[in-house]
Design an enzyme around this catalytic site. Structure first.
Site, mmCIF file in Angstrom:
data_model
loop_
_atom_site.group_PDB
_atom_site.id
_atom_site.type_symbol
_atom_site.label_atom_id
_atom_site.label_comp_id
_atom_site.label_asym_id
_atom_site.label_seq_id
_atom_site.Cartn_x
_atom_site.Cartn_y
_atom_site.Cartn_z
ATOM 1 N N GLY A 122 31.139 83.091 30.126
ATOM 2 C CA GLY A 122 31.463 82.509 31.435
ATOM 3 C C GLY A 122 32.802 82.930 32.007
ATOM 4 O O GLY A 122 33.057 82.721 33.185
ATOM 5 N N ASN A 140 28.584 92.389 37.490
ATOM 6 C CA ASN A 140 27.308 93.105 37.367
ATOM 7 C C ASN A 140 26.111 92.245 37.781
ATOM 8 O O ASN A 140 24.968 92.686 37.657
ATOM 9 C CB ASN A 140 27.099 93.544 35.911
ATOM 10 C CG ASN A 140 28.075 94.632 35.489
ATOM 11 O OD1 ASN A 140 28.036 95.739 36.014
ATOM 12 N ND2 ASN A 140 28.973 94.310 34.579
ATOM 13 N N SER A 164 29.984 87.310 36.628
ATOM 14 C CA SER A 164 29.857 88.742 36.333
ATOM 15 C C SER A 164 29.870 89.597 37.590
ATOM 16 O O SER A 164 29.181 89.299 38.568
ATOM 17 C CB SER A 164 28.552 88.987 35.581
ATOM 18 O OG SER A 164 28.322 90.369 35.454
ATOM 19 N N ASP A 190 25.093 77.954 30.246
ATOM 20 C CA ASP A 190 25.076 78.106 28.785
ATOM 21 C C ASP A 190 26.490 78.184 28.192
ATOM 22 O O ASP A 190 26.630 78.176 26.977
ATOM 23 C CB ASP A 190 24.323 79.377 28.367
ATOM 24 C CG ASP A 190 25.064 80.637 28.776
ATOM 25 O OD1 ASP A 190 25.546 80.700 29.917
ATOM 26 O OD2 ASP A 190 25.180 81.553 27.934
ATOM 27 N N ASP A 216 23.469 79.619 36.460
ATOM 28 C CA ASP A 216 24.243 80.722 35.910
ATOM 29 C C ASP A 216 23.229 81.816 35.568
ATOM 30 O O ASP A 216 22.023 81.555 35.532
ATOM 31 C CB ASP A 216 24.991 80.219 34.664
ATOM 32 C CG ASP A 216 25.638 81.331 33.892
ATOM 33 O OD1 ASP A 216 26.367 82.140 34.508
ATOM 34 O OD2 ASP A 216 25.432 81.419 32.667
ATOM 35 N N ASP A 236 23.810 85.026 33.038
ATOM 36 C CA ASP A 236 23.837 85.512 31.656
ATOM 37 C C ASP A 236 23.620 84.346 30.687
ATOM 38 O O ASP A 236 24.427 83.423 30.637
ATOM 39 C CB ASP A 236 25.193 86.165 31.347
ATOM 40 C CG ASP A 236 25.504 87.361 32.243
ATOM 41 O OD1 ASP A 236 24.608 88.191 32.443
ATOM 42 O OD2 ASP A 236 26.634 87.452 32.737
ATOM 43 N N ARG A 274 35.868 89.409 32.769
ATOM 44 C CA ARG A 274 35.974 90.545 31.853
ATOM 45 C C ARG A 274 37.393 90.649 31.277
ATOM 46 O O ARG A 274 37.581 90.794 30.078
ATOM 47 C CB ARG A 274 35.612 91.825 32.611
ATOM 48 C CG ARG A 274 35.356 93.014 31.733
ATOM 49 C CD ARG A 274 34.998 94.228 32.567
ATOM 50 N NE ARG A 274 33.928 93.964 33.506
ATOM 51 C CZ ARG A 274 33.596 94.761 34.535
ATOM 52 N NH1 ARG A 274 34.258 95.888 34.740
ATOM 53 N NH2 ARG A 274 32.616 94.444 35.359
HETATM 54 C C1 G6P Z 1 29.654 86.180 32.813
HETATM 55 C C2 G6P Z 1 29.448 86.239 31.322
HETATM 56 C C3 G6P Z 1 30.710 86.648 30.628
HETATM 57 C C4 G6P Z 1 31.254 87.926 31.246
HETATM 58 C C5 G6P Z 1 31.563 87.685 32.709
HETATM 59 C C6 G6P Z 1 32.105 88.914 33.399
HETATM 60 O O1 G6P Z 1 30.368 85.042 33.107
HETATM 61 O O2 G6P Z 1 29.048 84.983 30.829
HETATM 62 O O3 G6P Z 1 30.428 86.837 29.263
HETATM 63 O O4 G6P Z 1 32.446 88.335 30.591
HETATM 64 O O5 G6P Z 1 30.352 87.301 33.334
HETATM 65 O O6 G6P Z 1 31.112 89.899 33.445
HETATM 66 P P1 G6P Z 1 31.310 91.351 33.979
HETATM 67 O O7 G6P Z 1 29.908 91.880 34.091
HETATM 68 O O8 G6P Z 1 31.995 91.268 35.306
HETATM 69 O O9 G6P Z 1 32.137 92.091 32.984
HETATM 70 MG MG MG Z 2 26.234 82.328 31.036
#
Ligand code: G6P
Ligand code: MG
Length: 217
Positions: A45, A117, A115, A169, A8, A10, A48
């Site tokens: 995880g 991003n 994510s 995590d 993973d 983040d 959004r």
């Molecule tokens: C990861 C993070 C989450 C986040 C998700 C979406 O899984 O652990 O906390 O909300 O990605 O991320 P984004 O960058 O697409 O908003």
């Molecule tokens: Mg994570």
């Protein structure tokens, strides 16, 4: 046999989980909802939009789809502001070494993040070449705890799910890995991640020799 390790992003490679939390907390405050670190564990995880829904549930706030879209976008703008300040030296100490040692054993290495991003983060950290495959939130329909992202990573690596180990995590991420039929190393608190096959406080606390124990787990 463990033939692939899937990380993973983040909270496992870099502390962008903190930036997600701070951005959500700011948004929650704006709409009169308190977001504690304990509640934030539920956001880790997941996508959004699901994260926003959890915050709205916590505050018993209802709103239109358009308003939700606008808020999710606003949070993302703040998150991206953090990313713009980020540099490769924010990678957790020892993580690049661990990834290199795994590769030296002939084991494939993937990155799987919900994510949207993730690609930007990987580029900012200059770690694109450290992974055999990178899959992110733009490539899936169902976010963790659904196993889709890990199954996609395994497919792209051409490795059976049962030969994969995931580093996660988030409690939702551990659920996703186990649902994919993979082994899972939880990174963080044992109390929150006790369903993983092994838990380490920090990613770099895992030693490449520990993979052998997971084969029999
Ligand atoms: C990861 C993070 C989450 C986040 C998700 C979406 O899984 O652990 O906390 O909300 O990605 O991320 P984004 O960058 O697409 O908003
Ligand atoms: Mg994570």
């Amino acid at each position: 046999m463990i033939k692939a390790c899937i990380f993973d992003l983040d909270g496992v490679i870099v502390d962008t989980a903190r930036y997600h939390y701070l951005s959500w907390k700011r948004l929650a405050n704006e709409i009169g909802v308190e977001l504690t670190e304990a509640d934030n564990e539920r956001l880790k995880g997941v996508s959004r939009r699901r994260s926003l829904d959890i915050i709205l549930e916590l505050g018993k706030v209802t709103m239109s789809e358009e308003e939700k879209e606008a808020l999710a976008e606003k949070k993302n703008t703040w998150f991206v502001d953090y990313l713009e300040q980020m540099s490769p030296d924010e990678i957790y100490p020892g993580v690049k070494k661990l990834i290199r040692q795994i590769g030296e054993k002939g084991i494939k290495v993937g990155l799987a993040s919900s994510s949207k991003n993730a690609k930007a983060v990987v580029e900012i950290l200059k770690i694109q070449d450290d992974f055999d495959v990178v899959v992110d939130g733009n490539m899936i329909v169902h976010s963790k705890p659904h196993p889709e992202i890990f199954l996609l990573a395994a497919e792209r690596l051409n490795i059976k799910p049962s030969d994969c180990v995931v580093f996660e995590d988030a409690a939702a991420g551990v659920d996703a890995a186990l649902a994919a039929g993979m082994k899972c190393v939880g990174v963080g608190s044992l109390a929150l991640l006790s369903h993983a096959n092994k838990v380490v406080s920090k990613t770099a606390d895992f030693r490449v020799q520990d993979l052998e124990d997971l084969e029999n787990a």
